[in-house]
Design a protein around this motif. Structure first.
Motif, PDB file in Angstrom:
ATOM      1  N   ALA A 202       0.807  -1.396  -0.129  1.00 31.29           N
ATOM      2  CA  ALA A 202      -0.097   0.117  -0.308  1.00 31.29           C
ATOM      3  C   ALA A 202       0.707   1.635   0.228  1.00 31.29           C
ATOM      4  O   ALA A 202       1.727   1.125   1.238  1.00 31.29           O
ATOM      5  N   VAL A 203       0.693   1.573  -0.833  1.00 35.86           N
ATOM      6  CA  VAL A 203       1.998   3.422  -1.336  1.00 35.86           C
ATOM      7  C   VAL A 203       0.880   4.809  -1.278  1.00 35.86           C
ATOM      8  O   VAL A 203       0.460   4.966  -1.860  1.00 35.86           O
ATOM      9  N   THR A 204       1.505   5.313  -0.525  1.00 35.90           N
ATOM     10  CA  THR A 204       1.226   6.796   0.222  1.00 35.90           C
ATOM     11  C   THR A 204       2.645   7.787  -0.800  1.00 35.90           C
ATOM     12  O   THR A 204       3.086   7.980   0.364  1.00 35.90           O
ATOM     13  N   ARG A 205       1.871   9.061  -1.747  1.00 39.46           N
ATOM     14  CA  ARG A 205       2.616  10.299  -1.369  1.00 39.46           C
ATOM     15  C   ARG A 205       2.584  10.729  -0.252  1.00 39.46           C
ATOM     16  O   ARG A 205       1.239  11.261  -0.097  1.00 39.46           O
ATOM     17  N   LEU A 206       3.187  11.310   0.778  1.00 40.81           N
ATOM     18  CA  LEU A 206       2.936  12.169   1.712  1.00 40.81           C
ATOM     19  C   LEU A 206       3.062  13.147   1.051  1.00 40.81           C
ATOM     20  O   LEU A 206       2.835  14.080   2.136  1.00 40.81           O
ATOM     21  N   ALA A 207       4.338  13.780   0.849  1.00 42.57           N
ATOM     22  CA  ALA A 207       4.427  14.891   0.524  1.00 42.57           C
ATOM     23  C   ALA A 207       5.216  15.314  -1.039  1.00 42.57           C
ATOM     24  O   ALA A 207       5.781  14.493  -0.951  1.00 42.57           O
ATOM     25  N   GLN A 208       4.923  16.344  -1.227  1.00 43.37           N
ATOM     26  CA  GLN A 208       6.015  16.799  -2.394  1.00 43.37           C
ATOM     27  C   GLN A 208       6.337  17.594  -2.712  1.00 43.37           C
ATOM     28  O   GLN A 208       5.578  18.658  -2.293  1.00 43.37           O
ATOM     29  N   GLY A 209       7.172  18.558  -2.847  1.00 43.13           N
ATOM     30  CA  GLY A 209       7.920  19.212  -3.239  1.00 43.13           C
ATOM     31  C   GLY A 209       9.381  20.107  -3.914  1.00 43.13           C
ATOM     32  O   GLY A 209      10.615  18.964  -3.518  1.00 43.13           O
ATOM     33  N   LEU A 210      10.127  20.795  -3.738  1.00 37.92           N
ATOM     34  CA  LEU A 210      11.382  21.024  -3.679  1.00 37.92           C
ATOM     35  C   LEU A 210      11.915  20.377  -2.344  1.00 37.92           C
ATOM     36  O   LEU A 210      11.981  20.523  -1.117  1.00 37.92           O
ATOM     37  N   PHE A 211      13.370  19.658  -2.701  1.00 37.54           N
ATOM     38  CA  PHE A 211      14.442  19.391  -1.759  1.00 37.54           C
ATOM     39  C   PHE A 211      15.182  20.116  -1.377  1.00 37.54           C
ATOM     40  O   PHE A 211      15.840  20.757  -2.077  1.00 37.54           O
ATOM     41  N   ASP A 212      15.695  20.248  -0.157  1.00 40.45           N
ATOM     42  CA  ASP A 212      15.933  21.245   0.622  1.00 40.45           C
ATOM     43  C   ASP A 212      17.474  20.243   0.715  1.00 40.45           C
ATOM     44  O   ASP A 212      17.393  19.383   1.720  1.00 40.45           O
ATOM     45  N   GLU A 213      18.141  20.582   0.622  1.00 43.90           N
ATOM     46  CA  GLU A 213      19.806  19.565   0.064  1.00 43.90           C
ATOM     47  C   GLU A 213      20.713  19.587   1.486  1.00 43.90           C
ATOM     48  O   GLU A 213      20.897  19.325   2.404  1.00 43.90           O
ATOM     49  N   GLU A 214      19.989  21.194   2.176  1.00 42.59           N
ATOM     50  CA  GLU A 214      20.736  21.903   4.032  1.00 42.59           C
ATOM     51  C   GLU A 214      19.659  20.667   4.616  1.00 42.59           C
ATOM     52  O   GLU A 214      20.658  19.592   5.774  1.00 42.59           O
ATOM     53  N   SER A 215      18.711  20.208   4.832  1.00 40.63           N
ATOM     54  CA  SER A 215      17.848  19.328   5.745  1.00 40.63           C
ATOM     55  C   SER A 215      17.389  18.396   6.112  1.00 40.63           C
ATOM     56  O   SER A 215      17.312  17.410   6.457  1.00 40.63           O
ATOM     57  N   GLY A 216      17.582  17.841   3.814  1.00 44.69           N
ATOM     58  CA  GLY A 216      17.595  16.601   3.409  1.00 44.69           C
ATOM     59  C   GLY A 216      15.677  16.469   3.305  1.00 44.69           C
ATOM     60  O   GLY A 216      15.437  15.391   3.598  1.00 44.69           O
ATOM     61  N   THR A 217      15.008  17.664   3.498  1.00 46.02           N
ATOM     62  CA  THR A 217      13.408  17.750   4.240  1.00 46.02           C
ATOM     63  C   THR A 217      12.816  18.071   2.335  1.00 46.02           C
ATOM     64  O   THR A 217      13.137  18.950   1.469  1.00 46.02           O
ATOM     65  N   VAL A 218      11.602  18.070   2.583  1.00 43.98           N
ATOM     66  CA  VAL A 218      10.965  18.413   0.896  1.00 43.98           C
ATOM     67  C   VAL A 218      10.109  19.397   1.829  1.00 43.98           C
ATOM     68  O   VAL A 218       9.221  19.072   2.847  1.00 43.98           O
ATOM     69  N   THR A 219      10.285  21.076   0.855  1.00 36.48           N
ATOM     70  CA  THR A 219       9.045  21.909   1.310  1.00 36.48           C
ATOM     71  C   THR A 219       8.091  22.247   0.990  1.00 36.48           C
ATOM     72  O   THR A 219       8.081  21.763  -0.458  1.00 36.48           O
ATOM     73  N   ASP A 220       7.386  22.510   1.437  1.00 33.98           N
ATOM     74  CA  ASP A 220       5.670  23.048   0.384  1.00 33.98           C
ATOM     75  C   ASP A 220       5.619  23.947  -0.872  1.00 33.98           C
ATOM     76  O   ASP A 220       5.886  24.721  -0.819  1.00 33.98           O
ATOM     77  N   PRO A 221       5.978  23.571  -1.956  1.00 35.09           N
ATOM     78  CA  PRO A 221       5.570  23.940  -2.634  1.00 35.09           C
ATOM     79  C   PRO A 221       4.481  24.902  -3.141  1.00 35.09           C
ATOM     80  O   PRO A 221       4.993  26.342  -4.042  1.00 35.09           O
ATOM     81  N   LEU A 222       4.192  25.467  -2.094  1.00 38.92           N
ATOM     82  CA  LEU A 222       2.808  26.312  -2.542  1.00 38.92           C
ATOM     83  C   LEU A 222       2.975  27.684  -1.057  1.00 38.92           C
ATOM     84  O   LEU A 222       3.151  29.104  -0.672  1.00 38.92           O
ATOM     85  N   ALA A 223       4.476  27.524  -0.390  1.00 33.81           N
ATOM     86  CA  ALA A 223       5.143  28.027   0.776  1.00 33.81           C
ATOM     87  C   ALA A 223       5.266  29.929   0.344  1.00 33.81           C
ATOM     88  O   ALA A 223       5.253  31.230   0.678  1.00 33.81           O
ATOM     89  N   PRO A 224       6.008  29.953  -1.541  1.00 38.31           N
ATOM     90  CA  PRO A 224       6.269  31.114  -2.056  1.00 38.31           C
ATOM     91  C   PRO A 224       4.876  31.705  -2.394  1.00 38.31           C
ATOM     92  O   PRO A 224       4.839  33.060  -2.767  1.00 38.31           O
ATOM     93  N   ASP A 225       3.681  31.312  -3.137  1.00 42.72           N
ATOM     94  CA  ASP A 225       2.980  32.278  -2.954  1.00 42.72           C
ATOM     95  C   ASP A 225       2.439  32.625  -1.619  1.00 42.72           C
ATOM     96  O   ASP A 225       1.727  33.959  -1.855  1.00 42.72           O
ATOM     97  N   ARG A 226       2.187  31.589  -1.015  1.00 43.44           N
ATOM     98  CA  ARG A 226       1.756  32.617   0.298  1.00 43.44           C
ATOM     99  C   ARG A 226       2.552  33.659   1.139  1.00 43.44           C
ATOM    100  O   ARG A 226       1.760  34.897   0.953  1.00 43.44           O
ATOM    101  N   GLU A 227       3.799  33.616   0.607  1.00 40.67           N
ATOM    102  CA  GLU A 227       4.698  34.608   1.528  1.00 40.67           C
ATOM    103  C   GLU A 227       4.612  36.013   0.497  1.00 40.67           C
ATOM    104  O   GLU A 227       4.288  37.119   1.001  1.00 40.67           O
ATOM    105  N   ALA A 228       4.313  35.202  -1.371  1.00 39.87           N
ATOM    106  CA  ALA A 228       4.370  36.545  -1.999  1.00 39.87           C
ATOM    107  C   ALA A 228       2.699  36.853  -1.769  1.00 39.87           C
ATOM    108  O   ALA A 228       2.773  38.915  -1.741  1.00 39.87           O
ATOM    109  N   ASP A 229       1.698  36.345  -1.341  1.00 42.16           N
ATOM    110  CA  ASP A 229       0.525  36.806  -0.871  1.00 42.16           C
ATOM    111  C   ASP A 229       0.445  38.205   0.037  1.00 42.16           C
ATOM    112  O   ASP A 229      -0.636  39.389  -0.044  1.00 42.16           O
ATOM    113  N   THR A 230       0.984  38.137   1.266  1.00 46.38           N
ATOM    114  CA  THR A 230       0.948  38.681   2.493  1.00 46.38           C
ATOM    115  C   THR A 230       1.767  40.499   2.043  1.00 46.38           C
ATOM    116  O   THR A 230       1.134  40.825   2.684  1.00 46.38           O
TER     117      THR A 230
END
Length: 259
Positions: A211-239
């Motif tokens: 049973a396979v589930t994708r938990l997240a997808q986005g830009l891979f952060d080399e420094e932290s080794g995590t996958v970041t929220d791809p909608l975050a730049p839009d939220r930041e620009a929206d403010t």
């Protein structure tokens, strides 16, 4: 023209929905919700919807993305609720932002996957994981439209771990959970390819399909080794951006005569 980016899920039995089936369901939801869609030009105009890196049929997902273009501005959260109410249960619209930046597809560079292996002991899964990570290359074969193709799965896997068994499960029902981060390369390495690689290096063969589930997808952060929220730049620009015409409609409306 306003652009809205949406995150949606494929849960439960709806994970078997093909991408084409989802497209049909989503276009019906757009009509039910009376979304003022922008349409393409030409002899056969169609709603301007852009899909990005859809999950394979048969896999669940908490992080699928698409973008729509509107002919008239709407509040993203209000639009999300209307669309979610118009979609089948399991195909849920869970997030919406106004597109304030470019290149959504360019920010989908990696995915976090969870593989549930019923009938596999966690210790057996850990041995296979150790063997896979120790290998420099793990080649597998997959049939494509151009025939059988051989490619390396190890290079795309950033991390792979076997999680501890869940304590609430019956003792006689073995189950191993794998969590992996996979880069989006060409050719694409899918979760079933990684399972083929685990079979190749350690003879891991679950008795039932995973049973396979994708938990997240986005830009891979080399420094932290995590996958970041791809909608975050839009939220930041929206403010920092001015409100849209839809939000300011009431404020701009002329006042009526005084009583």
């Amino acid at each position: 023209m306003q652009r809205i980016r949406l995150r949606y899920t494929k849960r439960g039995r709806l994970r078997f929905t093909s991408h084409r089936d989802f497209q049909r369901a989503f276009e019906r939801a757009l009509r039910r919700a009376e979304v003022p869609m922008a349409y393409s030009a030409g002899f056969t105009p169609h709603p301007r919807v852009s899909y990005a890196n859809a999950a394979p049929t048969g896999t669940g997902s908490e992080a699928e993305y698409l973008e729509i273009a509107l002919a008239a501005p709407r509040d993203p959260e209000t639009l999300r609720k209307l669309l979610d109410e118009s979609m089948p249960l399991g195909l849920d619209i869970v997030d919406a932002v106004e597109a304030r930046t470019s290149g959504l597809a360019d920010r989908l560079t990696a995915s976090i996957w969870e593989l549930r292996l019923e009938g596999v002991e966690p210790a057996e899964a850990q041995r296979a994981v150790d063997a896979f990570l120790a290998a420099e290359t793990v080649e597998v074969q997959r049939r494509t439209k151009n025939g059988m193709r051989t490619f390396d799965t190890r290079g795309a896997v950033v991390s792979l771990e076997a999680l501890p068994a869940q304590v609430d499960r019956p003792l006689d029902n073995a189950c191993a959970i794998l969590r992996l981060v996979v880069r989006h390369l060409t050719p694409a390495v899918r979760p079933d390819d990684v399972l083929s690689g685990l079979h190749a290096v350690a003879d891991l063969a679950p008795p039932v399909p995973a049973a396979v589930t994708r938990l997240a997808q986005g830009l891979f952060d080399e420094e932290s080794g995590t996958v970041t929220d791809p909608l975050a730049p839009d939220r930041e620009a929206d403010t920092a951006a001015p409100p849209t015409a839809a939000v300011n409609a009431d404020a701009k409306a002329p006042e009526g005569p005084a009583a």
